[in-house]
Design a protein around this motif. Structure first.
Motif, PDB file in Angstrom:
ATOM      1  N   ALA A   1       7.510   4.221  -2.332  1.00 20.05           N
ATOM      2  CA  ALA A   1       7.244   2.950  -1.647  1.00 20.05           C
ATOM      3  C   ALA A   1       8.245   2.695  -0.533  1.00 20.05           C
ATOM      4  O   ALA A   1       7.874   2.317   0.584  1.00 20.05           O
TER       5      ALA A   1
ATOM      6  N   LEU B   1       1.244  -3.938   4.599  1.00 15.86           N
ATOM      7  CA  LEU B   1       1.433  -4.169   3.169  1.00 15.86           C
ATOM      8  C   LEU B   1       1.670  -2.821   2.477  1.00 15.86           C
ATOM      9  O   LEU B   1       0.870  -1.894   2.634  1.00 15.86           O
ATOM     10  N   ILE B   2       2.782  -2.727   1.755  1.00 12.48           N
ATOM     11  CA  ILE B   2       3.123  -1.500   1.025  1.00 12.48           C
ATOM     12  C   ILE B   2       3.245  -1.871  -0.442  1.00 12.48           C
ATOM     13  O   ILE B   2       3.890  -2.874  -0.795  1.00 12.48           O
ATOM     14  N   GLY B   3       2.647  -1.078  -1.295  1.00  8.38           N
ATOM     15  CA  GLY B   3       2.656  -1.402  -2.727  1.00  8.38           C
ATOM     16  C   GLY B   3       3.977  -1.064  -3.396  1.00  8.38           C
ATOM     17  O   GLY B   3       4.826  -0.401  -2.798  1.00  8.38           O
ATOM     18  N   PRO B   4       4.150  -1.465  -4.661  1.00  6.09           N
ATOM     19  CA  PRO B   4       5.346  -1.166  -5.435  1.00  6.09           C
ATOM     20  C   PRO B   4       5.286   0.277  -5.942  1.00  6.09           C
ATOM     21  O   PRO B   4       4.365   1.037  -5.576  1.00  6.09           O
ATOM     22  N   GLU B   5       6.243   0.635  -6.796  1.00  4.37           N
ATOM     23  CA  GLU B   5       6.279   2.030  -7.280  1.00  4.37           C
ATOM     24  C   GLU B   5       4.929   2.452  -7.872  1.00  4.37           C
ATOM     25  O   GLU B   5       4.456   3.558  -7.672  1.00  4.37           O
ATOM     26  N   GLY B   6       4.265   1.515  -8.561  1.00  8.32           N
ATOM     27  CA  GLY B   6       2.999   1.895  -9.208  1.00  8.32           C
ATOM     28  C   GLY B   6       1.801   1.741  -8.289  1.00  8.32           C
ATOM     29  O   GLY B   6       0.666   2.016  -8.664  1.00  8.32           O
ATOM     30  N   GLY B   7       2.059   1.305  -7.072  1.00 11.70           N
ATOM     31  CA  GLY B   7       0.962   1.165  -6.118  1.00 11.70           C
ATOM     32  C   GLY B   7       0.213  -0.153  -6.289  1.00 11.70           C
ATOM     33  O   GLY B   7       0.441  -0.904  -7.235  1.00 11.70           O
TER      34      GLY B   7
ATOM     35  N   ILE C   1       1.944  11.719  -1.017  1.00  5.83           N
ATOM     36  CA  ILE C   1       2.206  10.415  -1.623  1.00  5.83           C
ATOM     37  C   ILE C   1       3.682  10.090  -1.394  1.00  5.83           C
ATOM     38  O   ILE C   1       4.558  10.817  -1.870  1.00  5.83           O
TER      39      ILE C   1
ATOM     40  N   SER D   1      -4.408   5.298   5.679  1.00  2.00           N
ATOM     41  CA  SER D   1      -3.617   6.376   5.072  1.00  2.00           C
ATOM     42  C   SER D   1      -2.361   6.619   5.914  1.00  2.00           C
ATOM     43  O   SER D   1      -2.411   6.531   7.143  1.00  2.00           O
TER      44      SER D   1
ATOM     45  N   GLY E   1      -0.990   9.541   5.551  1.00  2.00           N
ATOM     46  CA  GLY E   1      -0.946  11.011   5.541  1.00  2.00           C
ATOM     47  C   GLY E   1      -1.272  11.557   4.163  1.00  2.00           C
ATOM     48  O   GLY E   1      -1.513  10.806   3.213  1.00  2.00           O
TER      49      GLY E   1
HETATM   50  N1  SAM Z   1      -0.401   5.581  -6.386  1.00  4.21           N
HETATM   51  C1  SAM Z   1       0.879   6.171  -6.064  1.00  4.21           C
HETATM   52  C2  SAM Z   1       1.125   7.408  -6.919  1.00  4.21           C
HETATM   53  O1  SAM Z   1       0.135   7.912  -7.416  1.00  4.21           O
HETATM   54  O2  SAM Z   1       2.266   7.807  -7.082  1.00  4.21           O
HETATM   55  C3  SAM Z   1       2.001   5.192  -6.306  1.00  4.21           C
HETATM   56  C4  SAM Z   1       2.178   4.271  -5.142  1.00  4.21           C
HETATM   57  S1  SAM Z   1       3.202   4.843  -3.856  1.00  4.21           S
HETATM   58  C5  SAM Z   1       4.579   5.419  -4.705  1.00  4.21           C
HETATM   59  C6  SAM Z   1       3.806   3.276  -3.244  1.00  4.21           C
HETATM   60  C7  SAM Z   1       3.075   2.701  -2.053  1.00  4.21           C
HETATM   61  O3  SAM Z   1       3.360   3.490  -0.900  1.00  4.21           O
HETATM   62  C8  SAM Z   1       1.586   2.655  -2.147  1.00  4.21           C
HETATM   63  O4  SAM Z   1       1.151   1.479  -2.803  1.00  4.21           O
HETATM   64  C9  SAM Z   1       1.180   2.659  -0.692  1.00  4.21           C
HETATM   65  O5  SAM Z   1       1.258   1.333  -0.175  1.00  4.21           O
HETATM   66  C10 SAM Z   1       2.238   3.513  -0.041  1.00  4.21           C
HETATM   67  N2  SAM Z   1       1.858   4.894   0.153  1.00  4.21           N
HETATM   68  C11 SAM Z   1       2.481   5.986  -0.331  1.00  4.21           C
HETATM   69  N3  SAM Z   1       1.923   7.113   0.130  1.00  4.21           N
HETATM   70  C12 SAM Z   1       0.890   6.741   0.936  1.00  4.21           C
HETATM   71  C13 SAM Z   1      -0.086   7.431   1.709  1.00  4.21           C
HETATM   72  N4  SAM Z   1      -0.124   8.768   1.767  1.00  4.21           N
HETATM   73  N5  SAM Z   1      -0.990   6.707   2.392  1.00  4.21           N
HETATM   74  C14 SAM Z   1      -0.984   5.350   2.350  1.00  4.21           C
HETATM   75  N6  SAM Z   1      -0.087   4.628   1.635  1.00  4.21           N
HETATM   76  C15 SAM Z   1       0.843   5.323   0.936  1.00  4.21           C
END
Ligand code: SAM
Length: 244
Positions: free
Chosen positions: A225, A192-198, A222, A217, A219
């Motif tokens: 998505a 499961l991967i979240g949207p742009e806002g997580g 960030i 995680s 890694g």
């Molecule tokens: N909360 C993030 C931020 O502060 O920018 C926004 C979510 S990120 C752009 C989109 C999705 O990618 C997250 O919901 C997660 O599922 C995944 N994701 C991105 N980096 C990650 C990481 N280092 N570890 C685990 N999941 C990650």
């Protein structure tokens, strides 16, 4: 050799029709004697075009190809709805990476919202993108493309013994790489991967309870998505021995 999804066959002959016939005859202008690969959901064949008539191209099977490009491991991608063509990019690359199914997720923070009216056209477009990627990369079967769903729907959509991982950028202990080392690949796996806002914290916590999803995680950085989706698929199919 060019690859075409075959319309039918009996092991000695196979035939193309419809879009594949048009691609063969009008786009590529291939004719009798040309050697092509025809594939269906189970195997692929090398065939020589024996005849073209009434919208069908008939091919005589010369050999059956063993490698099908299909992974042994079943890895599903459930991806929060993303803006623009990022969903379609993730879909196309996910096909190439070997995913078994693609579930667009309507998550709390998805900016893109599911549009009931366009659901069918969008799904047809996604199936077309997947079919083209299957042809290009040497697979013989397109991943299942689900309608836009909520993460709560996943147990009704995916096999009962599916193992769920939720990519959570706030997870500091469990790494996806380490978790993959202990996976039983006989069971399907869903990421499961979240949207742009997580994902919201509530979504993440609820998924760990209701889906028994393991938060992991990807890694220290960030990832966007769509990057996270492809990185996670690569990690999973690599750990399953299907990539590299
Ligand atoms: N909360 C993030 C931020 O502060 O920018 C926004 C979510 S990120 C752009 C989109 C999705 O990618 C997250 O919901 C997660 O599922 C995944 N994701 C991105 N980096 C990650 C990481 N280092 N570890 C685990 N999941 C990650």
């Amino acid at each position: 050799m060019r690859r075409f999804k075959l319309a039918g066959g009996n092991g000695e002959m196979f035939w193309l029709e419809g879009d594949e016939f048009r691609h063969l005859t009008t786009v590529l202008r291939l004719g009798a004697g040309a050697r092509i690969v025809g594939f269906d959901g189970d195997r692929s064949y090398v065939g020589i075009i024996a005849g073209i008539e009434d919208g069908r191209a008939w091919c005589r099977v010369e050999s059956t190809l063993a490698a099908t490009g299909e992974p042994a491991a079943a890895v599903y991608l459930a991806l929060g709805l993303l803006k623009g063509d990022k969903m379609e990019l993730a879909l196309q690359k996910g096909v190439e990476l070997g995913m078994a199914g693609f579930i667009p997720l309507a998550a709390a923070r998805s900016v893109a919202r599911p549009d009931e009216r366009r659901q069918e056209t969008r799904r047809a477009r996604r199936e077309k993108i997947a079919a083209a990627a299957v042809k290009q990369c040497g697979r013989i079967r397109a991943p299942e493309i689900f309608p836009t769903s909520e993460w709560k729907d996943l147990p009704d959509l995916l096999p009962r013994d599916t193992r769920y991982f939720l990519a959570w950028e706030e997870e500091k202990k469990r790494s996806f790489r380490a978790e993959l080392a202990g996976v039983d690949w006989a069971r399907p796996l869903a990421i499961l991967i979240g949207p742009e806002g997580g994902f919201t914290r509530a979504e993440a916590m609820a998924a760990t309870v209701e889906l028994k999803a393991t938060p992991v995680s990807l890694g220290a950085r960030i990832l966007r998505a769509e990057t996270a989706a492809l990185a996670a698929l690569t990690m999973a199919l690599g750990a399953a021995g299907d990539l590299g």
